[in-house]
Design a protein around this motif. Structure first.
Motif, PDB file in Angstrom:
ATOM      1  N   PHE A   1      -0.041 -19.207  11.367  1.00  0.00           N
ATOM      2  CA  PHE A   1       0.569 -19.445  10.056  1.00  0.00           C
ATOM      3  C   PHE A   1      -0.534 -19.441   9.008  1.00  0.00           C
ATOM      4  CE2 PHE A   1       1.006 -22.688   6.767  1.00  0.00           C
ATOM      5  CZ  PHE A   1       2.143 -22.256   6.103  1.00  0.00           C
ATOM      6  N   THR A   2      -0.320 -18.705   7.918  1.00  0.00           N
ATOM      7  CA  THR A   2      -1.335 -18.641   6.871  1.00  0.00           C
ATOM      8  C   THR A   2      -0.678 -18.323   5.532  1.00  0.00           C
ATOM      9  OG1 THR A   2      -3.488 -17.690   6.310  1.00  0.00           O
ATOM     10  CG2 THR A   2      -1.857 -16.190   7.260  1.00  0.00           C
ATOM     11  N   VAL A   3      -1.515 -18.053   4.542  1.00  0.00           N
ATOM     12  CA  VAL A   3      -1.030 -17.677   3.208  1.00  0.00           C
ATOM     13  C   VAL A   3      -1.491 -16.250   2.933  1.00  0.00           C
ATOM     14  CG1 VAL A   3      -1.006 -20.031   2.339  1.00  0.00           C
ATOM     15  CG2 VAL A   3      -3.072 -18.660   2.084  1.00  0.00           C
ATOM     16  N   PRO A   4      -0.853 -15.550   1.982  1.00  0.00           N
ATOM     17  CA  PRO A   4      -1.181 -14.141   1.751  1.00  0.00           C
ATOM     18  C   PRO A   4      -2.657 -13.860   1.490  1.00  0.00           C
ATOM     19  CG  PRO A   4       0.863 -14.660   0.655  1.00  0.00           C
ATOM     20  CD  PRO A   4       0.319 -15.962   1.186  1.00  0.00           C
ATOM     21  N   THR A   5      -3.333 -14.720   0.727  1.00  0.00           N
ATOM     22  CA  THR A   5      -4.739 -14.433   0.418  1.00  0.00           C
ATOM     23  C   THR A   5      -5.601 -14.489   1.679  1.00  0.00           C
ATOM     24  OG1 THR A   5      -4.937 -16.762  -0.244  1.00  0.00           O
ATOM     25  CG2 THR A   5      -4.689 -15.139  -1.989  1.00  0.00           C
ATOM     26  N   ILE A   6      -5.312 -15.411   2.592  1.00  0.00           N
ATOM     27  CA  ILE A   6      -6.077 -15.500   3.831  1.00  0.00           C
ATOM     28  C   ILE A   6      -5.757 -14.320   4.748  1.00  0.00           C
ATOM     29  CG2 ILE A   6      -6.510 -16.873   5.899  1.00  0.00           C
ATOM     30  CD1 ILE A   6      -7.674 -18.071   3.330  1.00  0.00           C
ATOM     31  N   LEU A   7      -4.484 -13.963   4.849  1.00  0.00           N
ATOM     32  CA  LEU A   7      -4.104 -12.810   5.662  1.00  0.00           C
ATOM     33  C   LEU A   7      -4.761 -11.540   5.132  1.00  0.00           C
ATOM     34  CD1 LEU A   7      -2.525 -11.444   7.892  1.00  0.00           C
ATOM     35  CD2 LEU A   7      -0.479 -11.507   6.439  1.00  0.00           C
TER      36      LEU A   7
ATOM     37  N   LYS B   1       1.147  -3.474   3.083  1.00  0.00           N
ATOM     38  CA  LYS B   1       0.905  -2.187   3.752  1.00  0.00           C
ATOM     39  C   LYS B   1      -0.374  -2.240   4.585  1.00  0.00           C
ATOM     40  CE  LYS B   1       2.997   0.839   0.235  1.00  0.00           C
ATOM     41  NZ  LYS B   1       2.678   1.909  -0.744  1.00  0.00           N
ATOM     42  N   ARG B   2      -1.407  -2.840   4.016  1.00  0.00           N
ATOM     43  CA  ARG B   2      -2.693  -2.900   4.706  1.00  0.00           C
ATOM     44  C   ARG B   2      -2.573  -3.773   5.959  1.00  0.00           C
ATOM     45  NH1 ARG B   2      -5.024  -4.007   0.582  1.00  0.00           N
ATOM     46  NH2 ARG B   2      -5.437  -1.907  -0.114  1.00  0.00           N
ATOM     47  N   ALA B   3      -1.858  -4.888   5.853  1.00  0.00           N
ATOM     48  CA  ALA B   3      -1.681  -5.768   7.011  1.00  0.00           C
ATOM     49  C   ALA B   3      -0.883  -5.081   8.111  1.00  0.00           C
ATOM     50  CB  ALA B   3      -0.982  -7.059   6.580  1.00  0.00           C
ATOM     51  N   LEU B   4       0.146  -4.350   7.730  1.00  0.00           N
ATOM     52  CA  LEU B   4       0.958  -3.635   8.711  1.00  0.00           C
ATOM     53  C   LEU B   4       0.146  -2.546   9.403  1.00  0.00           C
ATOM     54  CD1 LEU B   4       4.238  -3.393   6.608  1.00  0.00           C
ATOM     55  CD2 LEU B   4       4.015  -4.562   8.815  1.00  0.00           C
ATOM     56  N   ALA B   5      -0.714  -1.872   8.636  1.00  0.00           N
ATOM     57  CA  ALA B   5      -1.536  -0.816   9.213  1.00  0.00           C
ATOM     58  C   ALA B   5      -2.548  -1.372  10.211  1.00  0.00           C
ATOM     59  CB  ALA B   5      -2.257  -0.053   8.099  1.00  0.00           C
ATOM     60  N   ARG B   6      -3.085  -2.572   9.938  1.00  0.00           N
ATOM     61  CA  ARG B   6      -4.129  -3.146  10.795  1.00  0.00           C
ATOM     62  C   ARG B   6      -3.548  -3.894  12.000  1.00  0.00           C
ATOM     63  NH1 ARG B   6      -6.532  -0.690   7.297  1.00  0.00           N
ATOM     64  NH2 ARG B   6      -8.506  -1.225   6.277  1.00  0.00           N
ATOM     65  N   LEU B   7      -2.459  -4.624  11.795  1.00  0.00           N
ATOM     66  CA  LEU B   7      -1.940  -5.508  12.839  1.00  0.00           C
ATOM     67  C   LEU B   7      -0.700  -4.971  13.533  1.00  0.00           C
ATOM     68  CD1 LEU B   7      -2.275  -8.981  11.038  1.00  0.00           C
ATOM     69  CD2 LEU B   7      -3.915  -7.895  12.591  1.00  0.00           C
ATOM     70  N   GLY B   8      -0.028  -4.026  12.906  1.00  0.00           N
ATOM     71  CA  GLY B   8       1.249  -3.568  13.427  1.00  0.00           C
ATOM     72  C   GLY B   8       2.391  -4.355  12.818  1.00  0.00           C
ATOM     73  N   LYS B   9       3.572  -4.115  13.301  1.00  0.00           N
ATOM     74  CA  LYS B   9       4.768  -4.723  12.707  1.00  0.00           C
ATOM     75  C   LYS B   9       4.988  -6.123  13.271  1.00  0.00           C
ATOM     76  CE  LYS B   9       8.957  -2.706  10.811  1.00  0.00           C
ATOM     77  NZ  LYS B   9       9.870  -1.557  10.828  1.00  0.00           N
ATOM     78  N   VAL B  10       4.067  -7.030  12.895  1.00  0.00           N
ATOM     79  CA  VAL B  10       4.138  -8.403  13.418  1.00  0.00           C
ATOM     80  C   VAL B  10       4.150  -9.443  12.309  1.00  0.00           C
ATOM     81  CG1 VAL B  10       2.971  -7.758  15.564  1.00  0.00           C
ATOM     82  CG2 VAL B  10       1.615  -8.626  13.640  1.00  0.00           C
TER      83      VAL B  10
END
Length: 533
Positions: free
Chosen positions: A263-269, A302-311
């Motif tokens: 669990f985190t916040v957008p800036t940390i993710l 978009k960047r998070a999805l590209a790096r981690l996948g659809k999670v």
């Protein structure tokens, strides 16, 4: 003749029964990991009883408040369940607060006991209203005894979980205080049992004792709620070894413990997925990377999805609703823009919760119309402690008023426009900063931005954009930014000035409060644009 209403006790499970269950069924399994140390569920349950017995010996009884000012550690985690076991109320603070702020929380909550991490002797000295102070950890030498000593002295003592009813308070969840003093939102045993069930259903379905959860935020607030619901399924909690957010270490732990959720916040993710470590460690075990606390900008999604996948999983919720307003599950996150992407949504109503977009008079608005996001349901808190004025403002006809502005589409997806306090009026037109920020973040050289309104003698207010260039990027000029946005924003929404800083001020939870940005603008003499030529 109508039947008389039934008046029955609303007896519910004491939340500390989670530890009882885990100690019985999963006793030999690891439940908590911190650095090189780990504890089984049986050991944790015994620690909870030992601390509860020690506190009871000092006169702590059901309804008493226990103030806890601590960095993340096993004793802080145990203190939550020890308070619950006694029917007492856990009152955690953000460990980054100053001594005078913690003193205020002690007074406002009426705390009878103060458990303070050894790294904060000034805070321990400042709080004089509690009956006693105990030191958390091995680094301090203040207080009448340490929590470790108290638990050792009562090792082996079995303490039964106190009888509680649905509305018995268990946690004073202090709000971050975006306006004025922080307020204590009263969370109850019955409410939190619903929250646990709701979180498990909507955020991390299929969680079991075979899962592991990484903690990258203070347990005093949202991360504490998250670990409470993970504990309800026997999933192990893994702490970072120190309060410093080390991204490389976070990914190493994800790989080492096959972490399935965090669990985190957008800036940390955003920081995590832009760090080289994301490519250096195996993170394929991640199924649910939950972000909340603020909307996530589309480019960052978009960047998070590209790096981690659809999670990645988004939820929208305040402390007063314990995070339970909307959810955008992993399956609803689209990597590419298009009709299915629903750009800007924070999801749909959580299970058992109802959302209404209302005007200033409480009238429900039609799909697409902007108003205040209001909510009802079992996750809504019991009210602010000892604050009737705040309660009167927070509720209308039973609806909790979030103070957030937004709209709902015809299918029930909610879109947050921003805080009501963030909106500004320029030349008679309402400007919602988030919309402008989304456009600015499509610029390839800009990594973070905050837009807010400042006074203007002609237009009443105008927008200024404080931008943080990406690492290694060439900082654009103000005219470059205006030219880039010329085809993306109508002129009345265009910021009058663009400022470029090395970083934006962040709260202890990694958010970017506009009040902190405004304070910094003022400190730099940038609020009065009439004096800048």
């Amino acid at each position: 003749m109508s039947a008389a209403p039934l008046r029955m006790s609303r007896r519910v499970m004491n939340l500390a029964h989670i530890m009882t269950q885990n100690g019985r069924r999963l006793g030999d399994r690891i439940g908590f990991v911190w650095g090189e140390r780990s504890w089984t569920w049986r050991e944790i349950d015994a620690m909870v009883s030992a601390l509860a017995a020690a506190l009871a010996e000092q006169g702590i009884v059901k309804g008493d408040r226990i103030l806890v000012h601590s960095k993340n550690c096993e004793e802080m985690f145990v203190s939550m369940f020890a308070a619950f076991r006694l029917g007492a109320i856990w009152v955690p603070t953000n460990f980054r607060l100053m001594p005078d702020e913690v003193t205020y929380l002690a007074t406002a909550s009426g705390a009878k006991a103060f458990l303070c991490h050894g790294d904060f002797p000034e805070h321990a000295a400042a709080v004089t209203t509690a009956d006693f102070t105990w030191c958390i950890g091995e680094s301090g030498s203040f207080g009448t005894r340490s929590v470790a000593e108290a638990m050792k002295a009562h090792a082996g003592v079995d303490v039964a979980n106190a009888d509680v009813e649905h509305d018995d308070p268990c946690w004073f969840f202090f709000t971050s205080g975006t306006t004025g003093r922080s307020k204590a939102a009263v969370l109850t045993h019955g409410q939190m049992a619903f929250v646990i069930t709701n979180h498990l259903a909507d955020l991390t379905p299929d969680t079991t004792e075979h899962d592991a959860s990484l903690v990258v935020a203070p347990l005093s607030h949202g991360a504490g709620v998250h670990q409470l619901m993970q504990s309800a399924r026997g999933a192990k909690t893994v702490l970072l070894p120190s309060e410093k957010f080390d991204i490389t270490e976070a990914f190493r732990l994800i790989q080492a413990y096959r972490v399935s959720n965090l669990f985190t916040v957008p800036t940390i993710l955003k920081m995590m997925v832009e760090h080289p470590a994301v490519e250096q460690f195996d993170h394929s075990s991640l199924r649910h990377v939950i972000y909340a606390g603020a909307p996530m900008y589309r480019e960052d999604q978009k960047r998070a999805l590209a790096r981690l996948g659809k999670v990645i999983v988004q939820y929208f919720g305040l402390g007063e609703v314990t995070g339970n307003i909307t959810v955008l599950p992993a399956a609803a996150h689209e990597e590419e823009d298009g009709p299915q992407a629903r750009i800007g949504t924070c999801g749909y109503e959580r299970t058992g919760m109802q959302v209404s977009i209302q005007d200033d008079g409480g009238r429900e608005l039609k799909p697409g119309e902007t108003g205040e996001i209001c909510v009802i349901g079992p996750a809504v808190f019991a009210g602010y402690y000892d604050n009737p004025e705040a309660n009167a403002k927070a509720f209308r006809d039973g609806w909790f008023r979030t103070g957030d502005l937004g709209h709902m589409d015809a299918q029930g997806f909610v879109y947050i426009t921003g805080r009501a306090s963030d909106m500004y009026i320029s030349g008679g037109s309402n400007i919602y900063p988030r919309e402008v920020e989304e456009k600015i973040l499509t610029h390839p050289d800009i990594g973070e931005v905050a837009v807010l309104g400042v006074p203007d003698p002609v237009w009443g207010e105008v927008g200024v954009a404080v931008c943080v260039p990406r690492e290694g990027a060439v900082t654009p000029s103000e005219s470059d930014m205006a030219g880039y946005l010329a085809t993306k924003l109508p002129r009345y929404k265009m910021p009058k000035r663009f400022f470029f800083w090395d970083a934006l001020p962040k709260s202890g939870y990694g958010k970017i409060p506009k009040r902190l940005v405004r304070d910094e603008l003022e400190a730099r003499g940038l609020l009065d644009l009439t004096k800048q030529g």
